[in-house]
Design an enzyme around this catalytic site. Structure first.
Site, PDB file in Angstrom:
ATOM      1  N   PRO A   2       0.824  -1.216   0.000  1.00 39.38           N
ATOM      2  CA  PRO A   2       0.000   0.000   0.000  1.00 39.38           C
ATOM      3  C   PRO A   2       0.856   1.265   0.000  1.00 39.38           C
ATOM      4  O   PRO A   2       1.832   1.355   0.736  1.00 39.38           O
ATOM      5  CB  PRO A   2      -0.795  -0.103   1.307  1.00 39.38           C
ATOM      6  N   GLU A   3       0.504   2.211  -0.850  1.00 43.82           N
ATOM      7  CA  GLU A   3       1.169   3.509  -0.875  1.00 43.82           C
ATOM      8  C   GLU A   3       0.145   4.558  -0.432  1.00 43.82           C
ATOM      9  O   GLU A   3      -0.945   4.210   0.003  1.00 43.82           O
ATOM     10  CB  GLU A   3       1.704   3.795  -2.291  1.00 43.82           C
ATOM     11  N   ARG A 108       1.919 -11.639   5.605  1.00 42.05           N
ATOM     12  CA  ARG A 108       3.381 -11.681   5.609  1.00 42.05           C
ATOM     13  C   ARG A 108       4.000 -11.233   6.936  1.00 42.05           C
ATOM     14  O   ARG A 108       5.207 -11.310   7.115  1.00 42.05           O
ATOM     15  CB  ARG A 108       3.922 -10.810   4.467  1.00 42.05           C
TER      16      ARG A 108
END
Ligand SMILES: [Zn+2]
Length: 270
Positions: A2-3, A108
């Protein structure tokens, strides 16, 4: 990963769903996802404001702060009632006194919750947010000044301007007709103006489209973003450039897969 536009989408959804709610308990199922967890300090506090800086979410509680970084696969899920069995990969469960719940799912495990009494420690080295209202062209140029980096690494670093990652850097450089290896110190006034305007354009377009989904990113409702349909170069190696028709190239640069048009973005010889 995500940015800024994806994190902003989540911030807006958090404001819609958890703002004003009072925390009953916060439980870390995976301890390392939660830095300085302190259940007793968190219990009883309500969420008073939700901010974002770069890729960080900042939950302002009554006395302390919860800072959240989603990293690769972090996802926040809101439930309007009590949940009997959490989904797989849920690392942190926040229960509110009104029986609603917020879950942090992170396959993750690189994402983090930080519980802090002062946001400076974590956000000290994070540069001004790329969509901060205070960031106009004069300040943008000031931030660029004295940098000895190439423009791609500079924009990725988060230390000077925060929020841009690989996707939005490639897209902004393409629209600005700048090769990723261009040295920041070589940018002309018209190039820095073009770059600044395109960064804002690309990010705002992506926020309007609820972010981009390449693989894992989902918003709080499990929805994918829509902005990937509007990519001009990112993920489009081999496709014709939308401006000139030349094949988009992908190279490894600044440690990342980098997409650009070799005709529109000419490398400056020094
Ligand atoms: Zn082109």
């Amino acid at each position: 990963m995500p940015e800024l536009p994806e994190v902003e989408t989540v911030a807006q959804e958090l404001r819609d769903n958890v703002l004003g709610r009072r925390i009953k308990s916060v439980t870390a199922i995976w301890n390392r996802s939660f830095d300085n967890q302190c259940e007793t300090a968190l219990a009883g506090q309500s969420i008073e404001r939700i901010d974002r800086k770069g890729k960080y979410l900042i939950l302002n509680l009554e006395r302390t702060f919860l800072i959240i970084h989603l990293r690769m696969t972090g996802q926040l899920l809101f439930y309007p009632g009590k949940v009997d069995a959490a989904e797989d990969h849920v690392r942190i469960i926040m229960q509110f006194v009104d029986q609603t719940e917020l879950h942090f799912k992170d396959m993750r495990k690189f994402g983090r919750f930080y519980h802090v009494s002062d946001i400076q420690g974590i956000l000290n080295n994070v540069g001004i947010d790329a969509l901060d209202r205070q960031l106009g062209l004069p300040m943008f140029r000031k931030v660029l000044r004295n940098s000895k980096m190439n423009i791609k690494a500079f924009l990725l670093s988060q230390k000077y301007i925060s929020g841009l990652g690989n996707i939005y850097v490639d897209e902004s450089l393409f629209l600005s007709r700048l090769h990723p290896s261009t040295m920041v110190s070589d940018l002309t006034p018209s190039e820095s103006k073009r770059l600044f305007e395109n960064i804002v354009f690309v990010l705002k377009q992506a926020v309007r489209n609820m972010g981009s989904t390449i693989s894992d990113y989902r918003d709080m409702y499990g929805n994918r973003g829509n902005n990937q349909k509007f990519f001009r170069v990112y993920g489009r190696a081999g496709d014709p450039c939308p401006v000139c028709g030349t094949q988009i190239k992908k190279i490894k640069f600044a440690g990342r897969g980098t997409h650009f048009c070799p005709s529109c973005q000419i490398k400056q010889e020094t």
